[in-house]
Design a protein around this motif. Structure first.
Motif, mmCIF file in Angstrom:
data_model
loop_
_atom_site.group_PDB
_atom_site.id
_atom_site.type_symbol
_atom_site.label_atom_id
_atom_site.label_comp_id
_atom_site.label_asym_id
_atom_site.label_seq_id
_atom_site.Cartn_x
_atom_site.Cartn_y
_atom_site.Cartn_z
ATOM 1 N N TRP B 38 -4.944 19.900 4.613
ATOM 2 C CA TRP B 38 -4.987 18.684 3.796
ATOM 3 C C TRP B 38 -5.997 17.757 4.416
ATOM 4 N N LEU B 39 -6.751 17.086 3.573
ATOM 5 C CA LEU B 39 -7.710 16.141 4.125
ATOM 6 C C LEU B 39 -7.813 14.943 3.201
ATOM 7 N N PRO B 40 -8.218 13.793 3.726
ATOM 8 C CA PRO B 40 -8.323 12.610 2.879
ATOM 9 C C PRO B 40 -9.473 12.747 1.896
ATOM 10 N N ALA B 41 -9.304 12.131 0.737
ATOM 11 C CA ALA B 41 -10.294 12.277 -0.329
ATOM 12 C C ALA B 41 -11.682 11.813 0.105
ATOM 13 N N ASP B 42 -11.744 10.762 0.954
ATOM 14 C CA ASP B 42 -13.071 10.239 1.295
ATOM 15 C C ASP B 42 -13.842 11.141 2.247
ATOM 16 N N ARG B 43 -13.159 12.108 2.863
ATOM 17 C CA ARG B 43 -13.893 13.035 3.753
ATOM 18 C C ARG B 43 -14.261 14.337 3.046
ATOM 19 N N LEU B 101 -8.446 23.988 0.853
ATOM 20 C CA LEU B 101 -8.457 22.566 1.191
ATOM 21 C C LEU B 101 -7.672 21.814 0.140
ATOM 22 N N LYS B 102 -6.869 20.860 0.592
ATOM 23 C CA LYS B 102 -6.070 20.108 -0.365
ATOM 24 C C LYS B 102 -6.307 18.626 -0.194
#
Lengths: 339, 587
Positions: B38-43, B101-102
């Motif tokens: 999982w990763l933040p949308a801005d990255r 990736l989520k």
């Protein structure tokens, strides 16, 4: 009381009536054989494709033709509202009638044949040239994009094969010394069939002949896998039927013409050895025609469809030079032999 | 770790942690073992750019892009809070590895930056996610409905959207509505940035489909024509959409199997395979070797029937009339075998979770042997009759050619990828269901044109025959069903002997099995490319989310890029060479 009538029936009038009757018989036979050509095609295709084909109505499915006729005559003949009405109706008439007209030129037996003018071959070229208008006008007047593309393709196709078709037959004309088809057949009775001396002419003519009828591999104007049904997309009922039958009349006509031009017409093979064979000229004509008609069907069963620009470049780059060389060599040979 | 996380992280995860810091990501464990972050949308953009362009042995293919409505999901301990999740699955051929990736999104109709500038094939996937979930992708060039009609209201894969026909008012199509719907489908070139005319002449816009002899189903493609040259085109899909993914959320795990048959309707039981294998992973079922071998055998039968249909229709599309009839005869022979084994022909729905519906019938060897003796001679004839025909070659050599880079960019898999010289067949690269035990070769081309794709499939038929022959000669003995409580239907031998087993059996048959919570997936080399099921279980009798990634969807999206500047007949040959069925595209 009968005397005035008898007086009218001079031998000349009788002859004219008989000639007209003959013409009608030939016409009916032509249409009938074109109709049965549909049956033949479906059966032969089925044979080559491991299927049965129509085999239910009548012996060998021969009645299928009658059933099809009844169906197509009674089908709603719908004219779409967006078409150019006059041209739309005219096109199928042109398609069918011109092919029939061309058949009038073909000498069937020494005594049968509708007429044999001295400009027979030229007349045929003229008719073949006009026949393409059926497809072009049908495609244009339909006011539909697929039909238009089909019409455009037929135009492109026509300007490619019309040229070499004329040239390919010139060898025959030069050798026989006449445009009259009957005299060309008579010439072959005395000499070799033209298929041997005019072999290249024959090859090129075969292509042109197929192209005249818009059959595979020259069926680009209606290429069903690309253009749905091409120029006759918008046609239904008997108007479609006329295009359809016109195509088969065309096949019979081209087969008859090939027989007359290159295979001695009614002339029997080996007749110098077995003179008895000469007694059935019509049979020979029919057998030869049948073979060519069947080979049209074989072509359809065997070949894919080329792209039309490939076909055009083949026509211009190979067929045209080949037929030109053939004509020049023939002319040179005739001049040389004449001297 | 106790929860089954591998102690050593996959290399790509270590690379990502090293580059972006490990607090950027949340690592999730899934039973399919695919690295899931999982990763933040801005990255997102920088991570994707890194994975595609900068990392060694990069992830060149966006394999799948989808979303999950998380709002009703109960079992999501350890996962970041989210109302919706957008899932990106990347594939690296060089690594032979994937990464998932989520991105967690919060809100009723959240938005996210489009990744079309990075992966061109995200275009259709993002449209699909918008269509189905209402998630907005900022910066998307044409964010509009793709599977549903333009006039549709609502986003069906959202959990509040009803799943059953009985929950809706009856659908009525009166004349007015029909006119409106048709008007909505009218193609407006301006919407797609196309001009109606060049400097001195107009273009023709031709609607090819949705009903067209060569469109292979209800597929519409609008062509911008200059004469017969295709200047540009816009494929329009969705006419065959049946909501297969939504149905997955209201069918029990077991009763969904027949729906999978109808995804690639030429693939038959091949469609069951990724679904049941994914479920076997989550259930922890190890199927007997006999089951694996029978599955392989039937899958290869369906590969043959599918490829034969391709072969025949391909010949027909380039104008050869006869081959298709011969190939239908052969398909018939294959279906005779399939029918005598499974009882059905095209859609046997014959694989089960943990096994098969039945064992092989007595005498199956004879039928299979007959087919193996029949087929090779026929293939030799077809080679002469079709593939070596010079007109057919002139129609397909050099037509719609693309290279490996373009194939990966558009997510192309299967014969279309291998024809470009990329040797990637999952049966070899990641053997499943016992493919590692078989000897066969993977045909690889180099030109990547229409003709090459046909050659690939022709050779694959021969290789499939080889595999079937090995199945025939080495069929293991044993049970056709795994001895496991989640096997469906469960083994019945002991049910009438003790009440506990009877109750378990009864529940397993009536409600169906309850799969443990978690996420699972399985990719297989299907008839047309890589097909996979990505299943989310919320410890229920039904799937929480069923994602079906089909090869044909990706392949159709590629069409405009491969056909621009060529002619209409070339397009027809190209469409034939893609070998798609619309059911596989639209689901």
């Amino acid at each position: 009381m009968l005397e005035p009538i008898q007086a009218l029936l001079t031998p000349a009038v009788l002859g004219a009536i008989w000639a007209a009757a003959k013409a009608v018989i030939i016409l009916l036979t032509l249409v009938l054989s074109a109709a049965y050509m549909i049956w033949l095609e479906r059966r032969l295709l089925a044979l080559w494709q491991d299927r049965y084909g129509p085999n239910r109505i009548g012996p060998f499915g021969l009645g299928q033709v009658i059933a099809d006729m009844i169906k197509i005559f009674f089908k709603e003949d719908w004219t779409p509202p967006f078409v150019d009405k006059f041209t739309f109706i005219l096109a199928p008439f042109i398609a069918m009638s011109l092919m029939m007209l061309a058949f009038a030129l073909i000498p069937i037996t020494p005594n049968w044949g509708v007429f044999a003018p001295d400009i027979g071959m030229l007349l045929f070229f003229a008719i073949a040239g006009l026949a393409v208008y059926a497809v072009m006008l049908g495609g244009w007047s339909s006011n539909s994009k697929y039909a238009l593309l089909g019409g455009l393709r037929s135009t492109a196709q026509t300007i490619s094969y019309e040229v070499f078709m004329g040239v390919s037959l010139m060898g025959v004309v030069i050798q026989a010394g006449t445009f009259n088809l009957r005299e060309i057949v008579l010439y072959q009775e005395q000499h070799l069939w033209f298929v041997l001396p005019q072999f290249f002419g024959f090859l090129v003519w075969c292509l042109a002949g197929v192209a005249v009828t818009h059959r595979t591999p020259f069926d680009l104007p209606e290429a069903e896998s690309e253009l749905a049904a091409g120029y006759h997309t918008e046609y239904s009922g008997m108007k479609f039927g006329m295009f359809f039958v016109g195509e088969y009349v065309g096949i019979v006509m081209v087969s008859g013409l090939t027989t007359a031009l290159f295979f001695g017409g009614w002339d029997a093979p080996f007749s110098s050895v077995f003179p008895a064979l000469k007694t059935v000229p019509f049979l020979w004509f029919a057998i030869k025609c049948f073979l060519f008609m069947s080979s049209f069907i074989l072509l359809r069963a065997a070949l894919p469809r080329p792209r039309y620009d490939h076909m055009m470049s083949f026509a211009w780059k190979i067929c045209l030079p080949l037929s030109l060389v053939n004509m020049l060599v023939t002319a040179g040979f005739v001049l040389w032999a004449g001297n | 770790m106790a929860d089954g996380t591998p102690l050593t992280l996959p290399e790509v995860v270590r690379d990502l942690f090293a580059r972006f810091g490990d607090n950027t990501f949340t690592l999730q464990t899934t039973v399919d073992g695919m690295p899931t972050l999982w990763l933040p949308a801005d990255r997102l953009h920088e991570v994707l750019r890194f994975l595609k362009n900068e990392i060694a042995r990069p992830f060149k293919m966006l394999y799948d892009l989808t979303a999950v409505d998380e709002r009703l999901r109960k079992h999501r301990a350890g996962l970041p809070p989210a109302d919706f999740t957008v899932v990106y699955q990347l594939l690296s051929i060089e690594r032979n590895a994937d990464i998932r990736l989520k991105v967690a999104l919060i809100g009723e109709f959240p938005s996210l930056k489009s990744i079309v500038p990075i992966y061109a094939n995200a275009n259709w996937y993002e449209r699909e996610v918008w269509d189905m979930f209402g998630i907005v992708f900022d910066g998307h060039p044409h964010l509009r409905r793709i599977l549903l009609p333009p006039s549709w209201e609502g986003h069906p894969l959202r959990k509040e959207y009803n799943a059953r026909a009985t929950e809706f008012d009856p659908y009525q199509l009166d004349a007015l509505r029909q006119d409106q719907e048709q008007e909505a489908l009218r193609f407006q070139p301006e919407d797609w940035g196309m001009s109606r005319s060049a400097s001195d002449h107009d273009f023709m816009f031709l609607n090819l489909g949705p009903n067209h002899p060569s469109a292979h189903g209800a597929f519409r493609i609008v062509l911008q024509l200059d004469g017969e040259e295709v200047v540009d085109c816009v494929p329009d899909i969705g006419y065959h959409h049946r909501g297969a993914e939504k149905m997955g959320e209201r069918q029990s795990w077991h009763t969904y199997i027949p729906y999978t048959d109808r995804i690639d309707y030429l693939g038959g039981v091949m469609n069951n395979l990724p679904y049941v294998m994914a479920l076997e992973k989550i259930a922890g079922i190890k199927v007997p070797a006999r089951v694996e071998t029978i599955r392989v055998m039937l899958c290869e039968f369906f590969r043959i029937t599918s490829h034969l249909l391709f072969y025949g229709t391909y010949a027909q599309d380039v104008g050869a009339m006869s081959p298709v009839f011969f190939m239908f005869v052969d398909r018939q022979k294959a279906y005779d075998v399939i029918e005598s084994i499974t009882g059905f022909r095209m859609h046997p729905a014959w694989f089960r979770i943990g096994g098969l519906a039945h064992d092989l019938p007595r005498g199956w060897e004879v039928k299979v042997r007959e087919f193996l003796d029949w087929m090779p001679k026929r293939l030799d004839e077809y080679r002469k009759a079709a593939l070596q025909n010079s007109i057919l070659i002139s129609r397909s050599r050099g037509v719609a050619a693309y290279d490996t880079a373009a194939a990966l960019e558009w997510g192309v898999t299967g014969p279309g990828l291998r024809a470009t010289g990329c040797n990637y067949d999952l049966r070899k690269a990641r053997p499943y269901s016992g493919y590692e035990n078989f000897e066969f070769e993977v045909p690889v081309g180099d030109k990547g044109d229409v003709y090459e794709r046909a050659l690939m499939r022709e050779e694959e038929i021969r290789q499939s025959l080889r595999i079937i022959e090995q199945c025939l000669n080495n069929m293991p003995s044993g049970s056709y069903k795994a001895d496991h409580p989640l096997t469906t239907p469960p083994p019945k031998e002991r049910t009438l002997k003790d009440i506990e087993t009877l109750i378990t059996h009864f529940l397993g048959v009536s409600w169906g099995p309850i799969m443990p919570a978690g996420e699972t997936s399985q990719m297989i080399e299907a008839t047309k490319g890589i097909n996979s099921y990505y299943l989310t279980s919320d410890a229920n009798t039904m799937s929480y989310r069923t994602r079906i990634r089909t090869p044909s969807f990706a392949h159709l999206q590629q069409i405009p890029s491969a056909i621009r500047g060529q002619m209409v007949p070339d397009l027809i040959a190209y469409i034939a060479s893609i070998d798609f069925v619309m059911a596989d595209v639209d689901r």
